[in-house]
Scaffold this active site. Structure first.
Site, short mmCIF file in Angstrom:
data_model
loop_
_atom_site.label_atom_id
_atom_site.label_comp_id
_atom_site.label_asym_id
_atom_site.label_seq_id
_atom_site.Cartn_x
_atom_site.Cartn_y
_atom_site.Cartn_z
N GLY A 23 0.81 -1.21 0.00
CA GLY A 23 0.00 0.00 0.00
C GLY A 23 0.84 1.26 0.00
CG HIS A 24 4.41 1.82 -2.63
ND1 HIS A 24 3.71 0.91 -3.38
CD2 HIS A 24 5.11 2.58 -3.51
CE1 HIS A 24 3.98 1.09 -4.65
NE2 HIS A 24 4.83 2.10 -4.77
N GLY A 26 -0.67 4.75 -0.93
CA GLY A 26 -1.71 5.34 -0.10
C GLY A 26 -1.14 6.34 0.89
N GLY A 29 0.92 4.32 3.64
CA GLY A 29 2.07 3.63 3.06
C GLY A 29 3.11 4.59 2.51
CB SER A 120 -8.66 1.31 12.04
OG SER A 120 -9.60 2.29 12.42
CB SER A 121 -8.75 3.84 16.94
OG SER A 121 -9.34 4.80 16.09
CB CYS A 122 -13.00 1.67 13.78
SG CYS A 122 -12.43 0.52 12.53
CE1 TYR A 149 -10.52 -0.63 6.97
CE2 TYR A 149 -10.78 0.40 9.12
CZ TYR A 149 -10.01 0.11 8.01
OH TYR A 149 -8.71 0.59 7.94
CE LYS A 153 -7.54 -2.51 8.31
NZ LYS A 153 -6.30 -2.80 7.56
CG ASN A 178 -10.16 9.42 13.83
OD1 ASN A 178 -10.86 8.66 13.18
ND2 ASN A 178 -10.44 9.76 15.08
CG HIS A 192 -11.37 8.66 7.18
ND1 HIS A 192 -10.49 8.10 6.29
CD2 HIS A 192 -11.93 7.62 7.86
CE1 HIS A 192 -10.51 6.77 6.43
NE2 HIS A 192 -11.37 6.46 7.37
CD1 TRP A 215 -23.64 14.76 6.64
CD2 TRP A 215 -23.52 12.62 7.30
NE1 TRP A 215 -24.08 13.98 5.60
CE2 TRP A 215 -24.03 12.66 5.97
CE3 TRP A 215 -23.35 11.40 7.92
CZ2 TRP A 215 -24.36 11.50 5.27
CZ3 TRP A 215 -23.68 10.24 7.22
CH2 TRP A 215 -24.18 10.30 5.91
#
Length: 326
Positions: A23-24, A26, A29, A120-122, A149, A153, A178, A192, A215
């Site tokens: 994923g370099h 992204g 990455g 991810s913290s999610c 998601y 993870k 995040n 995001h 939102w």
């Protein structure tokens, strides 16, 4: 399992060893790639998704057999904001599972010495204690807007732990809060919250809009970490950490979405009104990570939110003509 169980001392990884950044291209990455270059790594390799589709198991195994990386940073993932996660859970679950399983299975067969899986913290429960310690994992219900998601993870963390148990390899996982920074996704539907806000307020300024509508209620609290800080943390963990438990990476500080929107308005120069569509979901009410573990390992973030927002907005303005719109 206690946080310290099976943790061992770790020596810095070899700067001359081949390291593959999955994923370099992204946001994460590419930041990891920059950090590796800054820190003297001599043999960094990556493949674009058109060159190597990590969802293709046979192609992934073939590439690992021919390239033989010594280390791997697994930053490749299908990612998106609340809209994308809410509307395409099948893709977020399936594609992330495919990527993770293929890369880790191929890495295991190829004898990769150390792998860092980035999550991810999610992964943590919607109503986890705040700040969220690592041992909150699997103690409650997930936030339903991104549960698919998150499950993918969590499966990645368990695969890393399983490799450690069965094969004794020093593979590790890190869970960032995040993230934002250069290379982020600024699309209206796939981004995001922070890049979405930067784009929305900049467009409102340029269009002369009298108000911006966001939102939710603006009351949820969020923590933001610059991606270059995350990259340095990743390298630090590769050098010093060898344990089964995922490590939180964040700043230890959060603000409300309304406060963050105010910062974004200031950075972008927008002087109009901010309104809130309270009929839209807020998501998790608070998501602040307990970063005492990584602090004890000797790492601290260095880029403040205002500084990071300003540099990210400058990057956005320089690349706005090249950005995707979905």
């Amino acid at each position: 399992m206690s946080a310290e169980m099976n943790e061992r001392s770790s020596a810095p990884i070899d700067r001359s060893g081949r390291i593959y950044v999955a994923g370099h291209r992204g946001m994460v990455g590419s930041a990891v790639w920059r950090a590796l270059e800054r820190n003297g790594f001599e043999d960094i390799v990556g493949r674009t998704s058109s060159e190597l589709d990590l969802r293709d198991r046979d192609a992934t195994f073939e590439w690992f057999r021919s390239s033989r990386p010594r280390y791997v940073v697994l930053a490749a993932a299908k990612v998106g904001g609340i809209v994308a996660n809410s509307t395409a859970p099948v893709q977020f679950l399936s594609e992330n599972l495919q990527i993770q399983v293929n890369v880790m299975d191929a890495a295991l067969e190829a004898g990769v010495e150390k792998l860092l899986f980035l999550g991810s913290s999610c992964i943590y429960p919607k109503f986890a204690p705040q700040p969220i310690p690592e041992d909150s994992l699997l103690t409650g219900h997930l936030e339903p807007t991104n549960d698919a998601y998150a499950i993918a993870k969590i499966a990645g963390i368990l695969q890393v732990q399983s490799v450690r148990r069965q094969y004794g390899l020093p593979w590790i996982s890190a869970m960032p809060t995040n993230l934002y920074g250069p290379g982020d996704n600024f699309s209206p539907t796939g981004s995001h919250v922070l890049p979405a806000l930067l784009r929305r307020y900049d467009e409102a300024r340029r269009n002369g809009s009298p108000f911006v509508e966001n939102w939710g209620t603006g009351t949820p609290r969020r923590e933001f970490l610059h991606v270059d800080d995350m990259a340095e943390a990743s390298l630090h963990l590769l050098d010093v950490y060898d344990g089964p438990q995922q490590v939180n990476v964040g700043t230890g500080v959060d603000e409300t979405i309304a406060e963050i929107a105010s910062h974004v308005a200031e950075v972008t120069g927008y002087e109009g009104e901010t309104r809130w569509d309270t009929g839209k979901p807020d998501g998790t009410p608070q998501k602040l990570l307990d970063i005492s573990k990584i602090r004890a390992l000797g790492w601290e973030p260095s880029i403040g939110l205002r500084e990071g927002l300003a540099s990210t907005f400058a990057w956005y303005r320089d690349h706005v003509g090249e950005l995707r719109n979905a």
